[in-house]
Design an enzyme around this catalytic site. Structure first.
Site, PDB file in Angstrom:
ATOM      1  N   ASP A  64       0.828  -1.196   0.000  1.00 46.54           N
ATOM      2  CA  ASP A  64       0.000   0.000   0.000  1.00 46.54           C
ATOM      3  C   ASP A  64       0.869   1.254   0.000  1.00 46.54           C
ATOM      4  O   ASP A  64       2.023   1.233   0.436  1.00 46.54           O
ATOM      5  CB  ASP A  64      -0.877   0.037   1.260  1.00 46.54           C
ATOM      6  CG  ASP A  64      -2.189  -0.699   1.072  1.00 46.54           C
ATOM      7  OD1 ASP A  64      -2.475  -1.111  -0.057  1.00 46.54           O
ATOM      8  OD2 ASP A  64      -2.919  -0.859   2.065  1.00 46.54           O
ATOM      9  N   LYS A  77      -3.499   3.408  -3.408  1.00 49.88           N
ATOM     10  CA  LYS A  77      -4.798   4.035  -3.670  1.00 49.88           C
ATOM     11  C   LYS A  77      -4.642   5.515  -3.345  1.00 49.88           C
ATOM     12  O   LYS A  77      -4.708   5.928  -2.199  1.00 49.88           O
ATOM     13  CB  LYS A  77      -5.897   3.406  -2.820  1.00 49.88           C
ATOM     14  CG  LYS A  77      -6.275   1.981  -3.218  1.00 49.88           C
ATOM     15  CD  LYS A  77      -7.433   1.485  -2.376  1.00 49.88           C
ATOM     16  CE  LYS A  77      -7.935   0.129  -2.843  1.00 49.88           C
ATOM     17  NZ  LYS A  77      -6.969  -0.933  -2.633  1.00 49.88           N
TER      18      LYS A  77
END
Length: 413
Positions: free
Chosen positions: A200, A222
């Site tokens: 991530d 993201k």
């Protein structure tokens, strides 16, 4: 005896009698390992520290509240002698010799028949370090060697190749709030053993630079209102690489289950028949305020704290948060992923009874070198975010604890 090195051996004490004489600090340090080994521990001592007494109260050991008497070691397999009475220690040591009971003495190692090594553990491995002989014994040096070996095994800098086939699978690892030192030791070890890391954006990025060249790193970032890897694609990548027999680490920021979609990934893996290990991480909801000098609870100020997601506004039909109820709470409110929605969040809280003067702190890039803290109130936070150009990721803290933290900043924050 002192001319020869000690012979190292691992004692299997499950169900076997171990006698500990003395209930002081030495016993307090040694008893947990004996209990963990499954030993039948008898403590003989008129007194004990509160921690040792708690072990007896919990039924982990048997405590006879008296001084040592001859015969106490008759049925023992192993003895720890640690009383404050030198005569009693000598007498017990002599009894151990007569009954051929291996005996450790805290007051006189040279007179003992056994020594306690400096021990440490790392995922199924026990590291035990002994000085080779009695002369020049240096417990600090021994402990330092132990610490260096265990730390190397835990953080992956000391890698021992596996000679048995590893079971392929996936580990969902919570990487903590961003500082690479705040990942758990288990998480760091699994990362060091990985063949593939799916990372991530909010995970501890510095750890990726330490990975060996053969490790494949997949960017699952993201970015708010920007590029991102769809969740379905992440799930498919986890399954695909695990099915190829590879060890996969899904490195996530914070904790996998605190707004981290960890359960979605676990369910997808379970449906595919892929074994999965979940390694909890330090949540940014607690650690980031702490790094900025803000306690989420404080005696006389807050007896509760609530963590909510702010990725959708209070007036959004998708919101699952009961904002009116939150406005009535007197504790601390921690909002994650809410920078661009904080204006509407503040308006909603005030509209349902929260004071406009309630302190607010925004901690951007918490625990990293780029960390900064911006303070405001519910009445001013919307304009402050714009004026100070606060960007995600930022943890937002609402409540009187913000004022407590501003009076006593954390060291190094």
């Amino acid at each position: 005896m002192a001319e020869h090195p000690a012979y190292p051996v691992g004692l299997r004490l499950t169900g076997r009698r171990v006698v500990v004489l003395g209930g002081g600090q030495v016993a307090q340090r040694r008893l947990p390992a004996l209990i963990a080994a499954g030993a039948d521990v008898l403590l003989v001592s008129p007194e004990a520290t509160p921690s040792v007494e708690a072990m007896a109260d919990a039924g982990e050991i048997t405590w006879e509240r008296r001084a040592y008497t001859s015969g106490d070691l008759a049925d023992a397999w192993y003895a720890l002698i640690a009383t404050s009475d030198p005569d009693a220690n000598a007498a017990a040591s002599a009894e151990a010799e007569r009954h051929r009971v291996w005996c450790v003495r805290s007051d006189d190692a040279d007179a003992a028949t056994a020594w306690t090594p400096a021990t440490g553990h790392s995922e199924g491995v026990t590291v035990a370090v002994l000085t080779t002989n009695a002369r020049g014994r240096d417990p600090r040096h021994t402990a330092a060697i132990r610490d260096a070996v265990v730390e190397g095994l835990r953080d992956g800098t000391l890698v021992a190749p596996h000679h048995r086939t590893r079971t392929p699978g996936v580990a969902l690892v919570g990487g903590g709030p961003g500082d690479p030192d705040l990942i758990t030791v288990r998480g760091r070890r699994l990362l060091a053993e990985a063949d593939v890391v799916i990372a991530d954006r909010l995970g501890p990025r510095d750890l990726l630079a330490e990975l060996p060249p053969h490790v494949e790193v997949i960017d699952a970032a993201k970015i708010p209102y920007g590029r991102y890897m769809a969740q379905e694609a992440i799930n498919n990548a986890l399954i695909e690489h695990a099915r190829q027999g590879r060890s996969v680490v899904r490195l996530k920021g914070g904790d996998p289950y605190v707004f981290g979609r960890g359960m979605e990934e676990l369910q997808a893996l379970a449906e595919a028949g892929i074994p999965c290990t979940v390694v909890p991480g330090i949540s940014s909801s607690i650690s980031v305020p702490g790094a900025a000098g803000i306690p989420v609870t404080h005696r006389g100020v807050a007896h509760e704290f609530t963590v909510v997601s702010g990725h959708v506004a209070p007036d959004d039909e998708r919101s699952l948060v009961d904002w009116p109820a939150l406005a009535k709470l007197t504790g601390t409110l921690v909002v994650l992923m809410g920078v661009d929605k904080i204006g509407r969040i503040a308006e909603t809280l005030v509209a349902h009874g929260k004071s406009p003067d309630t302190p607010v702190a925004l901690v951007q890039e918490g625990t990293t070198a780029a960390q900064r803290r911006v303070d405001a109130t519910l009445a001013t936070v919307a304009e402050t975010v714009v004026a100070e150009d606060v960007k995600p990721p930022a943890v937002i803290v609402v409540g009187e604890v913000v004022a407590v933290g501003s009076r006593t900043p954390a060291s190094g924050a």
